[in-house]
Design an enzyme around this catalytic site. Structure first.
Site, PDB file in Angstrom:
ATOM      1  CD  GLU A  21      -2.192 -50.745  10.894  1.00 16.97           C
ATOM      2  OE1 GLU A  21      -3.314 -50.428  10.438  1.00 16.97           O
ATOM      3  OE2 GLU A  21      -2.018 -51.683  11.701  1.00 16.97           O
ATOM      4  CE1 TYR A  51     -19.640 -25.862  16.121  1.00 25.40           C
ATOM      5  CE2 TYR A  51     -21.780 -25.809  17.183  1.00 25.40           C
ATOM      6  CZ  TYR A  51     -20.882 -25.286  16.268  1.00 25.40           C
ATOM      7  OH  TYR A  51     -21.236 -24.218  15.501  1.00 25.40           O
ATOM      8  CE  LYS A  97      -6.079 -48.825  10.406  1.00 21.48           C
ATOM      9  NZ  LYS A  97      -5.597 -49.819  11.389  1.00 21.48           N
TER      10      LYS A  97
END
Length: 119
Positions: A21, A51, A97
């Site tokens: 990873e 934002y 994820k």
């Protein structure tokens, strides 16, 4: 309470416990709910939570650091947003994820954290 939601922000990053990873990275998706009282504010960016700046802070936290746990990443993002934007009363951050290294079929894995200003 009112909120602005940044949903589905996608980044390539290297979070995770496995070395593969860290080496290859993966796609992470971030949702951030920015809670603050904006009813009745003037039509001026200086009176709002920017934002675009929140997006930049999220991007920096996701791509600029490596964490083993998505729970820690959610915490870092939430605390950064509250620190950078004192108008925020509360934030909820979800770190998705979708390609987590799990042995089965799944749609998504995510960590969610809600923090209030001052926590």
């Amino acid at each position: 309470m009112s909120r602005v939601v940044l949903e589905g922000l996608e980044f390539h990053a290297r979070h995770g416990v496995y070395e593969t990873e860290a080496a290859l990275g993966a796609r992470f998706v971030i949702d951030a709910e920015l809670h603050w009282a904006f009813a009745g504010i003037p039509d001026d960016l200086g009176a709002a939570v920017n934002y675009a700046a929140a997006y930049d802070a999220i991007r920096e936290e996701v791509t600029g650091h490596r964490w083993k746990l998505i729970e820690v990443l959610a915490d870092r993002v939430a605390r950064r947003l509250l620190r950078d934007h004192p108008r925020l009363e509360r934030v909820t951050v979800r770190v998705h994820k979708p390609f987590a290294p799990l042995p089965g079929v799944f749609r998504d894995v995510y960590a969610e954290l809600t923090l209030r200003q001052g926590e």
